[in-house]
Design a protein around this motif. Structure first.
Motif, PDB file in Angstrom:
ATOM      1  N   GLN A   1       8.423  -0.795  30.116  1.00  0.00           N
ATOM      2  CA  GLN A   1       8.143  -1.237  31.491  1.00  0.00           C
ATOM      3  C   GLN A   1       8.696  -0.231  32.506  1.00  0.00           C
ATOM      4  OE1 GLN A   1      10.039  -4.844  32.711  1.00  0.00           O
ATOM      5  NE2 GLN A   1       9.070  -4.854  34.721  1.00  0.00           N
ATOM      6  N   THR A   2       9.892   0.284  32.221  1.00  0.00           N
ATOM      7  CA  THR A   2      10.508   1.274  33.101  1.00  0.00           C
ATOM      8  C   THR A   2       9.624   2.516  33.233  1.00  0.00           C
ATOM      9  OG1 THR A   2      12.780   0.579  32.659  1.00  0.00           O
ATOM     10  CG2 THR A   2      12.464   2.870  33.336  1.00  0.00           C
ATOM     11  N   LEU A   3       9.177   3.066  32.084  1.00  0.00           N
ATOM     12  CA  LEU A   3       8.376   4.284  32.113  1.00  0.00           C
ATOM     13  C   LEU A   3       7.060   4.083  32.853  1.00  0.00           C
ATOM     14  CD1 LEU A   3       8.898   5.657  28.475  1.00  0.00           C
ATOM     15  CD2 LEU A   3      10.092   6.330  30.570  1.00  0.00           C
ATOM     16  N   ILE A   4       6.397   2.951  32.576  1.00  0.00           N
ATOM     17  CA  ILE A   4       5.097   2.694  33.206  1.00  0.00           C
ATOM     18  C   ILE A   4       5.279   2.403  34.697  1.00  0.00           C
ATOM     19  CG2 ILE A   4       3.136   1.098  33.277  1.00  0.00           C
ATOM     20  CD1 ILE A   4       3.405   0.855  30.230  1.00  0.00           C
ATOM     21  N   LEU A   5       6.308   1.624  35.031  1.00  0.00           N
ATOM     22  CA  LEU A   5       6.555   1.280  36.429  1.00  0.00           C
ATOM     23  C   LEU A   5       6.856   2.536  37.253  1.00  0.00           C
ATOM     24  CD1 LEU A   5       6.734  -1.146  38.356  1.00  0.00           C
ATOM     25  CD2 LEU A   5       9.196  -1.199  37.910  1.00  0.00           C
ATOM     26  N   GLN A   6       7.598   3.488  36.693  1.00  0.00           N
ATOM     27  CA  GLN A   6       7.924   4.708  37.429  1.00  0.00           C
ATOM     28  C   GLN A   6       6.703   5.611  37.591  1.00  0.00           C
ATOM     29  OE1 GLN A   6      10.616   4.701  39.116  1.00  0.00           O
ATOM     30  NE2 GLN A   6      11.074   2.797  38.034  1.00  0.00           N
ATOM     31  N   GLN A   7       5.802   5.590  36.618  1.00  0.00           N
ATOM     32  CA  GLN A   7       4.547   6.325  36.802  1.00  0.00           C
ATOM     33  C   GLN A   7       3.718   5.677  37.914  1.00  0.00           C
ATOM     34  OE1 GLN A   7       3.416   9.236  35.360  1.00  0.00           O
ATOM     35  NE2 GLN A   7       5.511   9.351  34.584  1.00  0.00           N
ATOM     36  N   TYR A   8       3.717   4.341  37.922  1.00  0.00           N
ATOM     37  CA  TYR A   8       3.020   3.620  39.003  1.00  0.00           C
ATOM     38  C   TYR A   8       3.605   4.012  40.365  1.00  0.00           C
ATOM     39  CZ  TYR A   8       2.789  -0.153  42.421  1.00  0.00           C
ATOM     40  OH  TYR A   8       2.674  -0.864  43.592  1.00  0.00           O
ATOM     41  N   GLN A   9       4.936   3.993  40.465  1.00  0.00           N
ATOM     42  CA  GLN A   9       5.597   4.303  41.737  1.00  0.00           C
ATOM     43  C   GLN A   9       5.292   5.735  42.172  1.00  0.00           C
ATOM     44  OE1 GLN A   9       7.042   2.386  43.715  1.00  0.00           O
ATOM     45  NE2 GLN A   9       8.028   0.690  42.672  1.00  0.00           N
ATOM     46  N   ARG A  10       5.299   6.654  41.210  1.00  0.00           N
ATOM     47  CA  ARG A  10       5.059   8.063  41.531  1.00  0.00           C
ATOM     48  C   ARG A  10       3.646   8.252  42.092  1.00  0.00           C
ATOM     49  NH1 ARG A  10       4.427  12.948  38.158  1.00  0.00           N
ATOM     50  NH2 ARG A  10       3.312  14.398  39.504  1.00  0.00           N
ATOM     51  N   PHE A  11       2.631   7.743  41.371  1.00  0.00           N
ATOM     52  CA  PHE A  11       1.252   7.917  41.830  1.00  0.00           C
ATOM     53  C   PHE A  11       0.982   7.112  43.095  1.00  0.00           C
ATOM     54  CE2 PHE A  11       0.640   9.324  37.414  1.00  0.00           C
ATOM     55  CZ  PHE A  11      -0.086  10.476  37.640  1.00  0.00           C
ATOM     56  N   ASN A  12       1.611   5.968  43.209  1.00  0.00           N
ATOM     57  CA  ASN A  12       1.429   5.112  44.375  1.00  0.00           C
ATOM     58  C   ASN A  12       1.949   5.805  45.640  1.00  0.00           C
ATOM     59  OD1 ASN A  12       0.698   2.676  45.688  1.00  0.00           O
ATOM     60  ND2 ASN A  12       2.817   1.994  45.626  1.00  0.00           N
ATOM     61  N   MET A  13       3.173   6.322  45.572  1.00  0.00           N
ATOM     62  CA  MET A  13       3.780   6.964  46.741  1.00  0.00           C
ATOM     63  C   MET A  13       3.066   8.264  47.107  1.00  0.00           C
ATOM     64  SD  MET A  13       5.999   4.861  47.712  1.00  0.00           S
ATOM     65  CE  MET A  13       6.727   5.844  49.013  1.00  0.00           C
ATOM     66  N   LEU A  14       2.691   9.042  46.104  1.00  0.00           N
ATOM     67  CA  LEU A  14       2.010  10.305  46.399  1.00  0.00           C
ATOM     68  C   LEU A  14       0.612  10.060  46.968  1.00  0.00           C
ATOM     69  CD1 LEU A  14       3.031  12.684  43.482  1.00  0.00           C
ATOM     70  CD2 LEU A  14       3.803  12.708  45.842  1.00  0.00           C
ATOM     71  N   THR A  15      -0.058   9.031  46.467  1.00  0.00           N
ATOM     72  CA  THR A  15      -1.378   8.703  47.014  1.00  0.00           C
ATOM     73  C   THR A  15      -1.260   8.264  48.466  1.00  0.00           C
ATOM     74  OG1 THR A  15      -2.142   8.014  44.825  1.00  0.00           O
ATOM     75  CG2 THR A  15      -3.438   7.276  46.715  1.00  0.00           C
ATOM     76  N   SER A  16      -0.243   7.463  48.763  1.00  0.00           N
ATOM     77  CA  SER A  16      -0.047   7.023  50.143  1.00  0.00           C
ATOM     78  C   SER A  16       0.250   8.220  51.053  1.00  0.00           C
ATOM     79  CB  SER A  16       1.087   5.997  50.229  1.00  0.00           C
ATOM     80  OG  SER A  16       2.331   6.575  49.864  1.00  0.00           O
ATOM     81  N   ALA A  17       1.019   9.194  50.545  1.00  0.00           N
ATOM     82  CA  ALA A  17       1.323  10.395  51.333  1.00  0.00           C
ATOM     83  C   ALA A  17       0.058  11.235  51.540  1.00  0.00           C
ATOM     84  CB  ALA A  17       2.390  11.222  50.635  1.00  0.00           C
ATOM     85  N   LYS A  18      -0.796  11.302  50.513  1.00  0.00           N
ATOM     86  CA  LYS A  18      -2.040  12.057  50.643  1.00  0.00           C
ATOM     87  C   LYS A  18      -2.966  11.413  51.673  1.00  0.00           C
ATOM     88  CE  LYS A  18      -3.828  13.216  46.558  1.00  0.00           C
ATOM     89  NZ  LYS A  18      -4.081  13.082  45.103  1.00  0.00           N
ATOM     90  N   ILE A  19      -2.954  10.083  51.715  1.00  0.00           N
ATOM     91  CA  ILE A  19      -3.758   9.378  52.716  1.00  0.00           C
ATOM     92  C   ILE A  19      -3.251   9.703  54.119  1.00  0.00           C
ATOM     93  CG2 ILE A  19      -4.170   7.059  53.663  1.00  0.00           C
ATOM     94  CD1 ILE A  19      -4.641   6.115  50.799  1.00  0.00           C
ATOM     95  N   LYS A  20      -1.939   9.696  54.279  1.00  0.00           N
ATOM     96  CA  LYS A  20      -1.366  10.058  55.585  1.00  0.00           C
ATOM     97  C   LYS A  20      -1.743  11.491  55.953  1.00  0.00           C
ATOM     98  CE  LYS A  20       3.023  10.630  58.020  1.00  0.00           C
ATOM     99  NZ  LYS A  20       4.498  10.588  57.920  1.00  0.00           N
ATOM    100  N   THR A  21      -1.648  12.394  54.984  1.00  0.00           N
ATOM    101  CA  THR A  21      -2.006  13.795  55.223  1.00  0.00           C
ATOM    102  C   THR A  21      -3.457  13.924  55.644  1.00  0.00           C
ATOM    103  OG1 THR A  21      -0.375  14.554  53.611  1.00  0.00           O
ATOM    104  CG2 THR A  21      -2.177  16.059  54.116  1.00  0.00           C
ATOM    105  N   ALA A  22      -4.331  13.219  54.935  1.00  0.00           N
ATOM    106  CA  ALA A  22      -5.762  13.280  55.243  1.00  0.00           C
ATOM    107  C   ALA A  22      -6.051  12.766  56.647  1.00  0.00           C
ATOM    108  CB  ALA A  22      -6.543  12.461  54.209  1.00  0.00           C
ATOM    109  N   VAL A  23      -5.402  11.671  57.027  1.00  0.00           N
ATOM    110  CA  VAL A  23      -5.615  11.088  58.358  1.00  0.00           C
ATOM    111  C   VAL A  23      -5.085  12.019  59.445  1.00  0.00           C
ATOM    112  CG1 VAL A  23      -4.948   9.184  59.883  1.00  0.00           C
ATOM    113  CG2 VAL A  23      -5.669   8.702  57.546  1.00  0.00           C
TER     114      VAL A  23
END
Length: 1245
Positions: free
Chosen positions: A172-194
């Motif tokens: 759960q730890t490994l999968i949750l941290q992958q989720y957090q990593r992709f989630n946060m980077l995607t949100s940052a990419k959205i901000k960058t795009a906007v």
């Protein structure tokens, strides 16, 4: 285009690494193993390096190519264009079926979804697997409880359950941290795009849209609203994950409790709509808060750009009150939202509502009106370069035409002058050619590329060479020819690093004349076909003006074969023109060659005759600027002993200081003091009570289960149920009370802290000396009011509260498990040691990464503001794509820091959760070993607490780090507190109410320097004026003229001697008592957005009658009466809806209104025509006849009739006599007159 390393923005605080995709080779994740990627071990190098030394920009890992702004922005822009086209097609289809159709805006959400849908689906899958594993743990725990109840003897199955529990939580730890990593980077990419789309849109805004969205509002969209969108994406999965978790929880509970679970479901069904109503209210509050934030940033932006005027007029207090008033409205909204936060599910429910506000604002901006390229026919092929045919223009479609029925044909290679009085539409003609205005009727044709020299020179914050090259390739020979033609070589000799000298924001460290010559050199070097020159000689003296005309614009100049359109007030140039266009009230009054107009036009003849009478006196401008290479030889010999150009102002814009090391406890203490110690201790008490009651509830429930398990009779169970249930309910009510109390106390305390820190920041900034604003980019200061105050307002107290909660949770968990399984304490001690070791390594790196991220935000804001102020120039040169690329660069730098911050958090989380997983395994192992010696209820309680401690300990360390890294914002806000300030505004000694009565100014052995490490700018200045005397102050560049006026206002403080005004030493009174009793008409006409009345009288001291009187004296009465709202006419940001000449007249009216006994004139009439100049000079002489006037002479005609002339050289007084006597002495003053071609006869006239 930007392949070489360089630094963007003066305040970036780090050096640029190679830009673009080639930089992505630096990312070590590419070559990392699968295990290293899952555990983020590849990032350990950065963490260890950060522990050993403060991290710098080059130490950070680069982004993956697909995550960079260079890739993200173009992809999103493509999807946005598709969405716009789809919407237009739908509207056309609907319009064909129905006459009345509701206009639907293109959806930002759809465009974002189409861009990022695959990665968002990937994020969702990670979250689903993590949630499933989260519910697998309780199932395994159930089997362990059953094992402990029914299998007291030794059995391998118990160890199997313990091991299975460890494996599940670790996965759960490994999968949750992958989720957090992709989630946060995607949100940052959205901000960058906007942000990329916002920047591109800002370059295309029409004039109507610019009025609708100020610079401050657009900046707020980029920072606050784009951030809100990023926060939505980061929490987006909660919208479906929370219901999914609720359903899974209900399903499991149904298996255990049966229909009893419906009671909990009923509570949920009741609470969700209630919270939805609350969220609707919060949405309205958020909308109101965003408007207030826009107002605050807009006003702050104007204050910082006009800070010199505020200081000279002692208006800081007035504008400080305006900011605080807006801030109080913002805090009032924040308070209401804080009180609503007591509802437990508010955060989840509010996310879509809150973001809807930001989405609406972003969509409004992105769908606002753009410039219409079709207004101008640029593909025209014909015999003229520019053509107007029955063309009328307005600044907006529905507005009154500003230019009417233009019919002009300009041949290729012609030299054209556009002349006319102030407000006649001269500059508007150039704007129409550029396509900056709305074409109402007619046809406009333009052939070839354009170069534009604006009336107010736009200078970039970069080295002087880059300002001139402006993205073009260096051609050394032509470059040097341009420098010589534009009279810049003498300036380069005096600049400390020649053309490699960094020019500050808005060109603060060069003179007005130098700004215009740099702007002209930029245009000349561009090699365009058409040159639009908006009064480029207004800020240079006649000698330089003559050189510029001959070597650049005239028939023998560099541009002799180009099409040149020159807006000018210098009528002596008209005989050189191929065509003259005379503008009057927005129309072409007359047009033709010089001789045609002389023979046909009586008005022009009269004007030229009137001009001719004063020609030699009027034509001289800015003799104080170094003229050309024809400087007298003896002057060159003396140059080594002279102060450098712009005495004391040779500096580079400061990089933003990035602190190193740990955040001092004094910073946290400062926040707690602002929070209020009463609220601090009440908060601790509330959260302590909340956690104690929570532990008591669980222990009570465990004891109840234990007792019920040993009861054989149902009646016996019913007897104790009522008592147990009442106690359990009472504990629940107590916990609810503590939660609500904690939320209320936290809201009150955080509001107090926000109010105090913001007030201190504003007060500190306004008390900083003027030089601070000249060497520090405005973006750095605004960043503190925007991003850093946002963190203090919203986030810091949240992290502080969570850390306190987590601390109490961890203590409670260890005590509960330790009480049930004493051996557990032995396992906790080494694990805690490892926790603290990991934290120590992480904090050192994370803190510095956060600081780098904070410093990387300032260049984004600075570049954005700089672009908005020079958008007309950028569009005229056609350099939009180059500036978009620059924006991608600065945004990408911030994204790199964010990426490293996200990875560092994941690195920490994997390691901390692994240690937490060991705790779970250890607790489960001890439970198995204990066998029948421990009750199954205690086993369940212990393991459930152990499962929670994983998250609690992780959160505890993370929040401790968050507190320290976010405390950087408090550190930055408090940074100005310890800087050198100006003297107090008001002191105990105050001058009499009528002071100064006589206007006698006396300098006694006065000395001044700009900095301690610089030489004296003024040396042993001693002179005295008489009451009501008119003094002219002259001297060459660096002589100390401006320094003298700055010292009078105490902008520059003394190094020795004193200044006495009417018997009072000005150093003994407060700055506002001094500056409020002096008067100045500055060179730069600075206006603020607001009404005309507010710009004239911001302190609201004068009646409307008095305002109309001064407007009449300044020849503005007719213009203001023609406006629909008259005195309440809204001035746009920077006064853009008035011509530069009209702005100068408003500044003159402002000075007339606050008439005092001492007036300083600093070229008050630089931007108005000579006819109006004559009227204004007459007005000044009449209205200030009983005043002492000190005139810094840039036009010698304004001081020729002075009572005495003060001649400065190298910071010393060389001559001080009447003009006639000085001419007879044949000293420096006589030399200056001779250089300008002014004879003794013309002076005596």
């Amino acid at each position: 285009m930007f392949s070489c390393p360089r630094r963007w923005g003066a305040g970036s605080g780090y050096e640029r690494v190679p830009a673009g995709p080639e930089a992505q080779k630096c990312n070590p994740e590419k070559n990392a193993s699968f295990f290293s990627r899952m555990t983020y071990s590849w990032f350990s190098r950065v963490i260890v390096l950060g522990y050993k030394k403060p991290l710098e920009r080059e130490d950070l890992c680069e982004l993956h190519e697909s995550d960079s702004s260079y890739i993200v922005c173009p992809i999103f822009e493509k999807q946005w264009r598709k969405e716009v086209l789809r919407t237009q097609e739908r509207q056309e289809v609907k319009a064909s079926f129905s006459k009345e159709t509701h206009a639907r805006k293109p959806s930002l959400v759809y465009a974002l979804w189409n861009t990022f849908k695959f990665v968002l689906i990937q994020v969702a899958l990670f979250k689903v697997f993590a949630d499933i594993l989260a519910f697998t743990s309780p199932l395994i725990m159930k089997q362990m409880i059953v094992f402990c109840e029914h299998h007291p003897d030794f059995g391998w199955s118990g160890y199997g359950y313990a091991l299975a529990l460890f494996v599940v939580v670790f996965l759960q730890t490994l999968i949750l941290q992958q989720y957090q990593r992709f989630n946060m980077l995607t949100s940052a990419k959205i901000k960058t795009a906007v942000i990329g789309l916002l920047y591109k849109k800002a370059l295309l805004l029409s004039n109507v849209s610019r009025k609708k969205f100020s610079t401050g509002e657009i900046t707020n969209l980029m920072s606050a609203d784009a951030q809100q969108l990023m926060d939505l994406t980061a929490n987006l999965s909660l919208l479906w994950s929370a219901p999914f978790q609720i359903l899974m929880a209900i399903s499991l509970l149904w298996q255990e409790l049966g229909p009893a679970v419906l009671a909990g479901v009923a509570v949920l069904v009741f609470v969700i709509p209630v919270n939805a109503l609350v969220a609707t209210r919060v949405k309205k509050l958020k909308k109101s808060q965003t408007k207030n934030k826009d107002k605050q940033i807009k006003l702050l932006n104007e204050i910082l750009h006009g800070i010199k005027i505020l200081k000279l007029y002692a208006w800081e207090s007035s504008y400080q009150k305006k900011i605080i008033k807006i801030r109080e409205q913002e805090l009032e909204v924040q308070k209401s939202a804080g009180y609503l936060a007591v509802f437990s599910m508010l955060t989840l429910t509010c996310i879509p509502f809150l973001t809807r506000v930001s989405l609406d604002r972003l969509e409004d901006f992105l769908n606002t009106e753009e410039l219409h390229p079709q207004n101008i026919e640029t593909n025209y092929i014909g015999d003229h370069a520019i053509g107007f045919t029955n063309a009328s223009f307005s600044w907006d479609k529905t507005g009154v035409p500003v230019l009417k029925n233009l019919n002009i044909k300009i041949p290729e290679g012609a030299l054209v002058a556009v002349v006319g009085p102030v407000g006649s539409g001269k500059s508007s003609v150039l704007s129409a050619i550029l396509g900056e205005m709305e074409k109402l009727t007619g046809v406009v044709q333009r052939k070839g590329s354009v170069a534009y020299v604006a009336q107010q020179a736009w200078i970039q914050n970069c080295i002087l060479q880059e300002n001139i090259l402006f993205g073009s390739i260096m051609q050394k020979q032509f470059y040097e020819r341009v420098l010589e033609a534009c009279a810049l070589l003498p300036d380069l000799e005096q600049l400390p690093n020649g053309d490699q000298t960094e020019i500050g924001e808005r060109g603060v460290n060069i003179s007005g004349g130098q700004k215009h010559r740099v702007s002209l050199a930029r245009a000349v070097y561009s090699g365009a076909d058409i040159y639009l020159l908006d009064d480029p000689f207004a800020a240079v003296d006649v000698h330089v003006g003559k050189q510029l005309f001959e070597k650049v614009i005239g028939s023998s100049g560099i541009l002799k074969n180009k099409t040149r359109i020159l807006v000018t007030h210098n009528l002596t140039l008209l005989p050189e023109m191929d065509l003259i266009v005379v503008m009057e009230s927005g129309r072409v009054a007359h047009m033709g060659t010089y001789h045609e107009l002389l023979s046909k036009t009586r008005n022009l003849t009269n004007l030229l005759q009137a001009f001719s009478e004063q020609e030699k006196a009027h034509a001289l401008k800015r003799v104080s600027v170094i003229n050309s290479r024809t400087i007298l030889k003896d002057q060159i010999v003396e140059q080594n002993d002279r102060p450098s150009l712009n005495q004391g102002k040779q500096f580079s814009m400061k990089k933003e200081k990035i602190p190193v090391g740990g955040v001092k406890f004094s910073i946290i203490l400062k926040y707690l003091q602002a929070f209020g110690w009463l609220w601090v201790w009440l908060s601790v008490a509330a959260y302590l009570g909340q956690n104690l009651v929570g532990v008591a509830q669980n222990l009570w429930l465990s004891a109840w289960v234990k007792e019920a398990k040993h009861m054989n009779e149902f009646t016996e169970w019913k007897q104790i149920r009522s008592n147990k249930l009442n106690i359990y309910g009472l504990l629940g009510l107590m916990q609810g009370f503590f939660v609500c109390s904690g939320a209320y106390i936290l809201t009150r305390g955080s509001l107090a802290a926000s109010r105090t820190l913001h007030t201190q920041l504003l007060d500190n900034v306004l008390h900083l000396p003027l030089r601070f604003f000249e060497i520090n980019p405005i973006g750095q200061i605004i960043n503190r009011f925007a991003k850093d105050m946002f963190i203090i307002d919203i986030r810091f107290h949240y992290y502080l509260r969570n850390w306190v909660n987590c601390t109490l949770d961890v203590i409670g968990t260890v005590l509960v498990i330790g009480g049930a399984l004493p051996l557990f304490i032995l396992g906790v001690i080494p694990l805690m040691f490892l926790y603290l070791t990991i934290q120590r390594y992480y904090v050192a790196s994370s803190r510095q990464i956060r600081r780098l991220a904070g410093a990387s935000r300032s260049p984004i804001i600075s570049h954005f503001s700089e672009t908005l102020s020079g958008v007309s120039t950028i569009r005229a040169f056609g350099h939009e794509q180059r500036f978009i690329q620059q924006n991608k660069e600065v945004v990408n730098e911030n994204l790199v820091c964010f990426y490293n911050n996200v990875i560092s958090n994941r690195w920490l989380s994997v390691r901390l959760e692994f240690l937490g997983n060991l705790m779970v395994f250890f607790a489960a192992l001890l439970a198995v070993l204990a066998g029948k010696s421990i009750d199954s209820a205690i086993v369940g309680l212990s393991i459930s607490y152990a499962l929670n401690i994983t998250q609690s300990l992780n959160f505890w360390v993370r929040k401790a780090c968050e507190i320290e890294t976010n405390a950087v914002s408090i550190e930055r806000v408090c940074e100005y507190e310890n800087m050198d300030k100006e003297a107090p505004w008001i002191m105990s000694k105050r001058p009499p109410s009528q002071w100064p009565e006589k206007g006698i100014v006396e300098f006694i052995n006065y000395q001044a320097r700009y900095r301690d490490d610089l030489g004296l700018a003024l040396r042993d200045i001693t002179f005295q004026t008489h009451g009501e005397e008119k003094i002219g102050i002259v001297g060459r560049t660096g002589a100390g003229k401006s320094t003298l006026s700055n010292c009078l206002f105490r902008i520059v403080e003394r190094s020795g001697g004193k200044i006495i005004i009417d018997g009072i030493d000005i150093s003994t009174i407060g700055l506002h008592d001094l500056r409020g009793r002096l008067n100045i008409i500055p060179q730069d006409p600075v206006l603020f957005s607001g009404t005309l009345q507010m710009n004239l009288d911001p302190l609201d001291k004068y009646s409307d009658r008095e305002l109309w009187e001064v407007l009449e004296l300044c020849h503005l009465k007719d213009f203001v009466q023609s406006l629909p709202k008259k005195l309440l006419h809204e001035i746009s940001e920077g006064g853009e809806n008035l011509s530069v000449g009209q702005r100068q007249l408003v500044c003159l009216a402002r000075a007339l209104l606050r008439k005092t006994k001492i007036l300083i004139l600093d070229e008050a009439t630089a931007s108005i025509d000579f006819e109006t100049d004559t009227l204004v000079q007459t007005t000044i002489r009449k209205e200030f006849s009983d005043c002492t006037i000190l005139t810094i002479a840039h036009r010698l005609h304004s001081i020729i009739d002075s009572d005495r002339v003060l001649v400065l050289d190298s910071g010393r007084i060389t001559e001080f006599e009447t003009p006639q006597n000085l001419i007879c002495q044949k000293g420096l003053f006589f030399e200056m007159l001779t250089e300008a071609g002014i004879t003794q006869d013309s002076v005596t006239k």
